[in-house]
Design an enzyme around this catalytic site. Structure first.
Site, mmCIF file in Angstrom:
data_model
loop_
_atom_site.group_PDB
_atom_site.id
_atom_site.type_symbol
_atom_site.label_atom_id
_atom_site.label_comp_id
_atom_site.label_asym_id
_atom_site.label_seq_id
_atom_site.Cartn_x
_atom_site.Cartn_y
_atom_site.Cartn_z
ATOM 1 N N THR A 151 0.851 -1.190 0.000
ATOM 2 C CA THR A 151 0.000 0.000 0.000
ATOM 3 C C THR A 151 0.880 1.231 0.000
ATOM 4 O OG1 THR A 151 -0.073 0.118 2.409
ATOM 5 C CG2 THR A 151 -1.779 -1.201 1.330
ATOM 6 N N GLY A 152 0.287 2.363 -0.399
ATOM 7 C CA GLY A 152 1.012 3.620 -0.334
ATOM 8 C C GLY A 152 0.832 4.256 1.017
ATOM 9 N N CYS A 153 1.426 5.441 1.181
ATOM 10 C CA CYS A 153 1.288 6.161 2.436
ATOM 11 C C CYS A 153 -0.119 6.730 2.544
ATOM 12 C CB CYS A 153 2.311 7.293 2.517
ATOM 13 S SG CYS A 153 4.005 6.697 2.610
ATOM 14 N N GLY A 154 -0.545 7.035 3.737
ATOM 15 C CA GLY A 154 -1.875 7.581 3.969
ATOM 16 C C GLY A 154 -2.650 6.668 4.871
ATOM 17 N N LEU A 155 -3.702 6.042 4.354
ATOM 18 C CA LEU A 155 -4.496 5.094 5.130
ATOM 19 C C LEU A 155 -3.964 3.702 4.853
ATOM 20 C CD1 LEU A 155 -8.031 6.602 4.441
ATOM 21 C CD2 LEU A 155 -6.752 6.711 6.568
#
Length: 261
Positions: A103-107
């Site tokens: 997953t990417g950054c953030g949630l």
């Protein structure tokens, strides 16, 4: 809570002062041996926190779905070791499998925009309050905020009804944690927020509205302003959102028919 003696500066002089500050510690929530989340929280009302977080985050729907709970005090923090009954455990594992992967950054763990802002539960129609109830409820909450009165550094979430007054209140350094602890206290006592005012000492973000919807709160009252997404979510969930409630005034952003003036 910890007693400290900082150097207090004023334009006239400096002097040693006495202050009390709240504790903040990592609290892990572990389900059936798998750590799901680690929150920075106040180390109090931890059983309520475990039940409330599990409810508002969708791990359980009923208190009996938690088979057992162990609170382990470790050098580096606290581990809430939650053991779920069979159906809830299977749902938890399936959810983890669906959220696994890069997953990417953030949630973290969120795979789609839809999952980032899930549809909030729809609250039942009903629950009307005289406008003067807002101030009365907030005064009751302030009087019962023991940790805040000592430290001036924690949030609170509370439930209030005209007939009973203050039903329950929980405090924490984190606004989400305070609401989860209140949710756990209500769940363990067999109550919902139906027919009551849900009070917050914080601003209103979308997550706070979503948690309020899980509790079935018809009216959410906060001392600070909401975000635009929180207003839209409250409107869709059928929640009356009262914000900026302080000093004898407040703003009703959604479903104003519940507030009688």
């Amino acid at each position: 809570m910890r007693r400290v003696e900082p150097m207090c500066w004023t334009a006239a002089a400096t002097a040693t002062a006495e202050r009390f500050i709240p504790e903040e510690t990592p609290v892990a929530l572990t389900y059936n041996g798998t750590t799901h989340a680690v929150m920075m929280a106040s180390p109090s009302d931890l059983e309520d926190f475990a039940y409330g977080f599990s409810l508002t985050e969708g791990q359980i729907e009923r208190p009996e779905q938690i088979r057992s709970l162990d609170v382990e005090i470790l050098d580096e923090g606290i581990d809430l070791r939650i053991w779920l009954e069979t159906d809830a455990a299977a749902r938890f594992l399936d959810r983890r499998r669906r959220l696994s992967g890069p997953t990417g950054c953030g949630l973290c763990g969120i795979e789609s925009l839809e999952a980032a802002v899930p549809t909030a539960a729809r609250v039942a129609v009903g629950g009307r309050f005289d406008a003067t109830s807002i101030g009365a409820a907030q005064r009751s909450m302030i009087d019962d905020q023991v940790l805040y009165q000592q430290t001036r550094a924690v949030h609170a979430a509370a439930l209030w009804t005209p007939a009973e007054g203050l039903v329950a209140l929980r405090e924490d350094v984190g606004r989400h944690n305070a609401l989860d602890k209140l949710a756990g206290a209500l769940l363990r006592s067999g109550r919902t927020a139906a027919g009551a005012l849900l009070l917050l000492t914080s601003r209103v973000s979308v997550e706070m509205v979503q948690k309020a919807a899980v509790l079935g709160a018809p009216v959410l009252v906060a001392v600070s302003a909401p975000t635009a997404l929180a207003v839209r979510t409250a409107e869709a969930a059928g929640i009356t959102l009262v914000a900026s409630a302080r000093d004898g005034r407040f703003d009703v952003h959604t479903h104003a028919e519940r507030i009688l003036v």
